[in-house]
Design an enzyme around this catalytic site. Structure first.
Site, short mmCIF file in Angstrom:
data_model
loop_
_atom_site.label_atom_id
_atom_site.label_comp_id
_atom_site.label_asym_id
_atom_site.label_seq_id
_atom_site.Cartn_x
_atom_site.Cartn_y
_atom_site.Cartn_z
N GLU A 110 56.62 31.21 -8.84
CA GLU A 110 55.96 30.45 -7.98
C GLU A 110 57.14 29.42 -7.16
OE1 GLU A 110 51.75 29.72 -9.93
OE2 GLU A 110 53.11 28.11 -10.30
N GLU A 128 49.69 36.75 -12.01
CA GLU A 128 48.84 35.40 -12.71
C GLU A 128 47.50 35.34 -12.06
OE1 GLU A 128 50.70 31.71 -13.27
OE2 GLU A 128 52.65 32.61 -13.39
#
Length: 487
Positions: free
Chosen positions: A199, A386
């Protein structure tokens, strides 16, 4: 292509992160990372960084705050730090991997703790740490499970943060490259799939990248160093093993305009650009024009070394890994809307969607929308690394856990992925739901916000047996993998 629409070699699996799952925070030669100094919290109580000032005073601040110059991370014996034990993969890896194999995993996404391999983040190597991951990879491969490795997931060795100011300092690029080279050479025959940073669009503070100041100038300078490090890692990895697939990873949260008012549409464009900027640099290989104009307007000057732009162009990634949990809404009239929770950020409430107990919008179609947008824009393989549903799970008197709400969430999101493949032609290589086994929430530090198919007996204060048990969703996902996504 199978009848379900998913390719026969589709990578079904699950995802975790060392700092939320592994535990053993000072075991086997590992030293401290920044996330070892962040306390637990809750939906209403923020997680705190504990540190000492250069005068030796013990202080704490919220995890995204600036730390005073000279402050160093400090472990306060009066505080509870969830990462220290987490759910203890370090001592349960054989048991856990056997459960993953029972579910039928084709792959397992995990991160490697930098300070377990290079305790201070420098060029000192800890053989015991390398041997631990050798055992993990061997255990996965024994069951035919492909390791998918995030090289760095949301933390940095404490020494690099305290002594060098983390990723603000160009020297950290070289230390990271040493870490990558150590991994690539050691595991070149065991790991094929890699991602450089988790991320990357959310790396913004001391806890994640070791920077003391987190104004825009500091954050974008640190981001440039991350881009250079990622590009160098891609080139290095391909030299060591040309078969490596090395991707990037971004938190993707599509934003819809609140209305068809042109100003709302433009606001949505601005929001989406912020996350796509990080993908543009790592996939297209250059800073987009709108970001250069923003730097110009705001007098942000990125210090580059000669050849950086060419390096970034030459070190583009092989695929895009991304997290998808929710969508949000953009408007030029924020005072007129309601805000709810979100992945690492507040989000505008969408009146057409329901939210989880933590305020995250549930939007399965948004996953298909994201896949379409990303594939249309970049035309490289995609990997949903995810996706998941945090909820309070109840253990019944007979020991069962009936998490039908989680099954419903996954069923709808997997159907959206199938549509993206079958109807939209998206090249999707795999799916690793987040927290396939219960672990510590990154946002709140809680255990009660559970994501897993596997329940771990541990509470928010670190009490519990750490025993593992199968939830109802375990059996559902097992059947889904067996049928290659055909529900």
């Amino acid at each position: 292509m199978s009848k379900s629409g998913f390719p026969e070699n589709f990578l079904w699996g699950g995802a975790t992160a060392a700092n939320q799952y592994e535990g053993g925070y000072l075991s086997g030669g590992k030293e401290l990372s920044t996330l070892d100094a962040i306390t637990g919290g809750s939906h209403t109580k923020p997680r705190m960084i504990t540190y000492k000032t250069k005068e030796g005073k013990i202080e704490s601040c919220t995890r995204d705050s600036e730390l005073p110059e000279g402050a160093v991370g400090y472990i306060d014996p009066e505080q509870y730090y969830p990462s220290h034990v987490a759910t203890d993969f370090y001592h349960h890896y054989k048991e856990d991997i056997a459960l993953f194999a029972e579910m039928g995993f084709k792959c397992f996404r995990l991160s490697i703790a930098w300070s377990r391999i290079c305790p201070k983040g420098t060029t000192e190597v800890n053989e015991e740490g390398l041997a631990f991951y050798d055992k993990v990879f061997d255990e996965l491969l024994k069951y035919g499970i492909e390791p998918v490795v995030t090289i760095n997931h949301f933390d940095i060795p404490m020494y690099l943060a305290d002594e060098l100011d983390g990723w603000f300092n160009r020297k950290v690029v070289d230390y990271f490259l040493f870490f990558c080279e150590t991994l690539f050479k050691r595991y070149k025959d065991k790991v094929k799939y890699w991602m450089t940073f988790n991320e990357i669009n959310f790396l913004r503070s001391w806890t994640q990248i070791g920077i003391h100041k987190n104004d825009k100038q500091a954050k974008y300078q640190a981001a440039h160093h991350l881009f250079v490090a990622s590009a160098k890692a891609v080139q290095l990895g391909h030299q060591i093993n040309p078969d490596f697939q090395i991707g990037m990873m971004v938190a993707y949260i599509p934003s819809y305009p609140m209305s068809c008012k042109p100003e709302d549409v433009m606001e949505a464009i601005r929001f989406n650009r912020e996350q796509e900027f990080y993908i543009d640099v790592q996939v297209k290989g250059y800073y987009p024009a709108h970001k250069l104009k923003e730097f110009e307007r705001e007098a942000i000057i990125i210090q580059k070394e000669a050849g950086d732009d060419e390096l970034i162009q030459a070190g583009t990634v092989d695929y895009i890994g991304f997290s998808y949990y929710m969508s949000t809404v953009s408007t030029v009239s924020p005072e007129e809307v309601k805000y709810v929770g979100g992945n690492q950020m507040p989000a505008v409430k969408n009146p057409y969607l329901q939210e989880s107990d933590w305020g995250w919008a549930v939007d399965p179609l948004g996953l298909r929308i994201s896949l379409c947008k990303l594939y249309d824009r970049y035309n490289v393989p995609l990997f949903v690394v995810e996706n998941g549903f945090g909820a309070v799970d109840k253990v019944e008197a007979d020991g069962t856990i009936q998490d039908d709400y989680r099954i419903d969430y996954f069923s709808k999101h997997i159907a959206a992925m199938k549509d993206a493949i079958e109807l939209d032609g998206v090249d999707l290589i795999g799916y690793t739901p987040w927290g396939c086994i219960d672990l510590v929430s990154a946002g709140t530090g809680e255990m009660k916000k559970r994501y897993g198919f596997i329940y771990v007996d541990m509470d928010d204060e670190g009490n519990g047996t750490l025993n593992r048990s199968r939830k109802q969703s375990f059996y559902w996902y097992q059947e889904l993998i067996k049928n290659n996504g055909n529900q």
